[in-house]
Design a protein around this motif. Sequence first.
Motif, PDB file in Angstrom:
ATOM      1  N   GLU A 174       0.815  -1.218   0.000  1.00 39.49           N
ATOM      2  CA  GLU A 174       0.000   0.000   0.000  1.00 39.49           C
ATOM      3  C   GLU A 174       0.848   1.268   0.000  1.00 39.49           C
ATOM      4  OE1 GLU A 174      -3.394   0.179   2.790  1.00 39.49           O
ATOM      5  OE2 GLU A 174      -2.904  -1.915   3.232  1.00 39.49           O
ATOM      6  N   LEU A 175       2.050   1.174   0.534  1.00 37.73           N
ATOM      7  CA  LEU A 175       2.902   2.356   0.681  1.00 37.73           C
ATOM      8  C   LEU A 175       3.753   2.650  -0.547  1.00 37.73           C
ATOM      9  CD1 LEU A 175       3.335   4.306   3.137  1.00 37.73           C
ATOM     10  CD2 LEU A 175       1.981   2.269   3.621  1.00 37.73           C
ATOM     11  N   VAL A 176       3.833   1.716  -1.494  1.00 37.40           N
ATOM     12  CA  VAL A 176       4.768   1.867  -2.614  1.00 37.40           C
ATOM     13  C   VAL A 176       4.595   3.190  -3.363  1.00 37.40           C
ATOM     14  CG1 VAL A 176       5.439   0.953  -4.866  1.00 37.40           C
ATOM     15  CG2 VAL A 176       5.227  -0.583  -2.908  1.00 37.40           C
ATOM     16  N   PRO A 177       3.377   3.553  -3.820  1.00 39.53           N
ATOM     17  CA  PRO A 177       3.267   4.824  -4.559  1.00 39.53           C
ATOM     18  C   PRO A 177       3.584   6.044  -3.703  1.00 39.53           C
ATOM     19  CG  PRO A 177       1.089   3.899  -4.121  1.00 39.53           C
ATOM     20  CD  PRO A 177       2.086   2.846  -3.767  1.00 39.53           C
ATOM     21  N   HIS A 178       3.276   5.976  -2.435  1.00 44.04           N
ATOM     22  CA  HIS A 178       3.555   7.099  -1.541  1.00 44.04           C
ATOM     23  C   HIS A 178       5.051   7.203  -1.236  1.00 44.04           C
ATOM     24  CE1 HIS A 178      -0.772   7.235  -1.152  1.00 44.04           C
ATOM     25  NE2 HIS A 178      -0.774   5.995  -0.721  1.00 44.04           N
ATOM     26  N   LEU A 179       5.727   6.047  -1.154  1.00 43.19           N
ATOM     27  CA  LEU A 179       7.175   6.060  -0.961  1.00 43.19           C
ATOM     28  C   LEU A 179       7.878   6.673  -2.167  1.00 43.19           C
ATOM     29  CD1 LEU A 179       7.924   2.617   0.728  1.00 43.19           C
ATOM     30  CD2 LEU A 179       8.635   4.845   1.588  1.00 43.19           C
ATOM     31  N   ASP A 180       7.407   6.337  -3.352  1.00 45.67           N
ATOM     32  CA  ASP A 180       8.014   6.906  -4.549  1.00 45.67           C
ATOM     33  C   ASP A 180       7.817   8.418  -4.583  1.00 45.67           C
ATOM     34  OD1 ASP A 180       8.856   4.415  -5.353  1.00 45.67           O
ATOM     35  OD2 ASP A 180       7.181   4.067  -6.721  1.00 45.67           O
ATOM     36  N   ARG A 181       6.652   8.865  -4.166  1.00 43.87           N
ATOM     37  CA  ARG A 181       6.369  10.303  -4.120  1.00 43.87           C
ATOM     38  C   ARG A 181       7.263  10.989  -3.094  1.00 43.87           C
ATOM     39  NH1 ARG A 181       0.162  12.137  -3.078  1.00 43.87           N
ATOM     40  NH2 ARG A 181       0.318  14.384  -3.525  1.00 43.87           N
ATOM     41  N   ALA A 182       7.434  10.354  -1.940  1.00 42.83           N
ATOM     42  CA  ALA A 182       8.292  10.914  -0.898  1.00 42.83           C
ATOM     43  C   ALA A 182       9.751  10.950  -1.354  1.00 42.83           C
ATOM     44  CB  ALA A 182       8.154  10.102   0.386  1.00 42.83           C
ATOM     45  N   ALA A 183      10.180   9.918  -2.079  1.00 43.41           N
ATOM     46  CA  ALA A 183      11.555   9.888  -2.568  1.00 43.41           C
ATOM     47  C   ALA A 183      11.807  11.038  -3.539  1.00 43.41           C
ATOM     48  CB  ALA A 183      11.853   8.546  -3.235  1.00 43.41           C
ATOM     49  N   ARG A 184      10.828  11.325  -4.388  1.00 40.11           N
ATOM     50  CA  ARG A 184      10.985  12.456  -5.309  1.00 40.11           C
ATOM     51  C   ARG A 184      11.093  13.763  -4.536  1.00 40.11           C
ATOM     52  NH1 ARG A 184       7.104   9.429  -8.209  1.00 40.11           N
ATOM     53  NH2 ARG A 184       5.398  10.762  -7.451  1.00 40.11           N
ATOM     54  N   ALA A 185      10.264  13.906  -3.496  1.00 38.20           N
ATOM     55  CA  ALA A 185      10.293  15.136  -2.699  1.00 38.20           C
ATOM     56  C   ALA A 185      11.618  15.299  -1.962  1.00 38.20           C
ATOM     57  CB  ALA A 185       9.130  15.141  -1.705  1.00 38.20           C
ATOM     58  N   LEU A 186      12.253  14.190  -1.620  1.00 38.47           N
ATOM     59  CA  LEU A 186      13.533  14.226  -0.906  1.00 38.47           C
ATOM     60  C   LEU A 186      14.725  14.186  -1.862  1.00 38.47           C
ATOM     61  CD1 LEU A 186      12.738  11.856   2.110  1.00 38.47           C
ATOM     62  CD2 LEU A 186      13.225  14.309   2.233  1.00 38.47           C
ATOM     63  N   ASN A 187      14.438  14.244  -3.156  1.00 37.34           N
ATOM     64  CA  ASN A 187      15.499  14.221  -4.166  1.00 37.34           C
ATOM     65  C   ASN A 187      16.336  12.951  -4.047  1.00 37.34           C
ATOM     66  OD1 ASN A 187      16.833  15.301  -6.405  1.00 37.34           O
ATOM     67  ND2 ASN A 187      18.357  16.342  -5.152  1.00 37.34           N
TER      68      ASN A 187
END
Length: 587
Positions: free
Chosen positions: A142-155
Amino acid sequence: MPSPLPVDNLASLGDARIERCDVLIVGGGPAGLAVARGLAEAGRRALILESGGLAEQDSTEALNETLSEAGLWSPRQAAKRPRCHAHQARMWAHDRQGCGVRCRALGGSTVAWAGKSAAFSDQDYAVRPWVPDSGWPVTAAELVPHLDRAARALNLGLNCYDGRLWAHLRRSPPQPHPDPAVLDSFFWQFARSTLDPTDVLRAGAEFLQAAPRGCRVLTGATVLEVLTDASGVRACAVLVADASGARRTIEAQTIVLAASAIENARLLLNSRSRHAAGLGNDRDLVGRYLLDHPSARLASFSPGAIPAMSRLYGFYGLRGPRGVSMYMHGLAPTARVQASEGLLNCAAYTMGERAPDDPWSAVRRIAKRQSGDYLSDARAILKSPGIMAKGLARLAFQSNRFPKAWSRFAVHQVLRFRPGLAVEEYLTRGVPHKLVGLSIDAICEQAPDRDNRIQLSPRQDRFGMPLPVARWRIGELEIRTLTRLADILQREFGKAGLPLPVIADWIADREARGADIIDMGHSAGTTRMASDPGRGVVDADGKVHGVEGLYIAGASIFPTCGHANPTLMIMAFAYRLADHLTQRRSP
């Protein structure tokens, strides 16, 4: 182009009325800023209340005071905490923050972090019979798409943190390598600033640079209490003080507490206008299950083994859509080993050991007026002119007078060909240090314990708010996990033909077990997530059980904390919460 972000100091508004807002977010750290950005991307408006300013200040740092229960730290642990925390957190002090590491300014913990990032492992979400009160009401998938979004935000680069990363690096693990069925590779990434090529990412500066539409920030706004309507079951406003102590009420349809694990619990416990035990605390769970990451030095290598071990367990660069990402290589017991031996999740990595007469450590002590021997510190500086000159050159390279285009190009080349050197720059804040050895350090999950908790003290801060008191004990399971990890490392290194690490005295000396373990400043768990209100404070969506319109973001919702540094996970759940609030607009 994003619109300029409205930022005001609350005190400067005088008697001006603040209109009832759509979503009010308490706390301008990575959790609160991610919720705000996620809402803005969906067209929702948000008001962020940040107790500090755009930078840390003495007056607001005083509000971080956290008392610790008597006996929490031994003299050895109390001496170690400043060595581990103070070099990153400019205003932090052990005597003031007896538990955790908090920064009261826009950007929160990212003001002082090293950028180290990783995601939870699959087993972290599962019910594990040997880990009490384990299990999440959400799954890793369930967290996969949100983790990818967070990774982009953290560069950050690719969200891959185990041995599968070797294939993406297009190389085999360094050889010789311990048995991967026992010790798998584990990697951490480092979040890089998009604004300063020589620094890690600072969430506050990044947020201001790319301001989301429909968002407003009020600094100098310290929330004292969450208020409910007459029914007591719907949060409707917060009581907030400005820097002068003047109070006002700000109303909102939805309130999100994102002020840290310590402060979230403190706010709920202090919200007693209609709930004597505190808001959301009908079952006496608010503040309980305080978690952190127990950390300790497990072993060290003889000087002759240092070059080989540094090469084997160093740093790697991976090119991706956002440039070259840095990965730090460590080792972690596999899920099978954890289950068969009843261990907590943990990982080990190598660290350079600074010499007692390291000149830049001496400079820092003198600058912060924390030197216990000014003459010895002065001698350390004078004895190492080469290291001092190299550090001064690096600081000049980082200054605003050095062309950013040049420094960005240089850093990119270093990341590509010498990622270890780049990580050293970030971890040491850009100055070299005199090293005398290489150690194996470990970070460990903590088993949930309801008696580890945040409570309120009779003592108050300058706004009359009770100070938090922390009880945080390291249990036998944490000690057994760390000591067993040291044994496994020594055994598996020997079997692989690697240099044998020398086990730390505190592990060998059974009378001093646990003496070297301290917190990592990753406070979590005080408003834990659970589907059953009898087991947690918030539900799977982050909503406080029994209270409408009140949500919590940040590591305080974690039922268990794995061993991964928490910021990436915090932001993933924050984006998930923003999506939930968008889909279920409050009536």
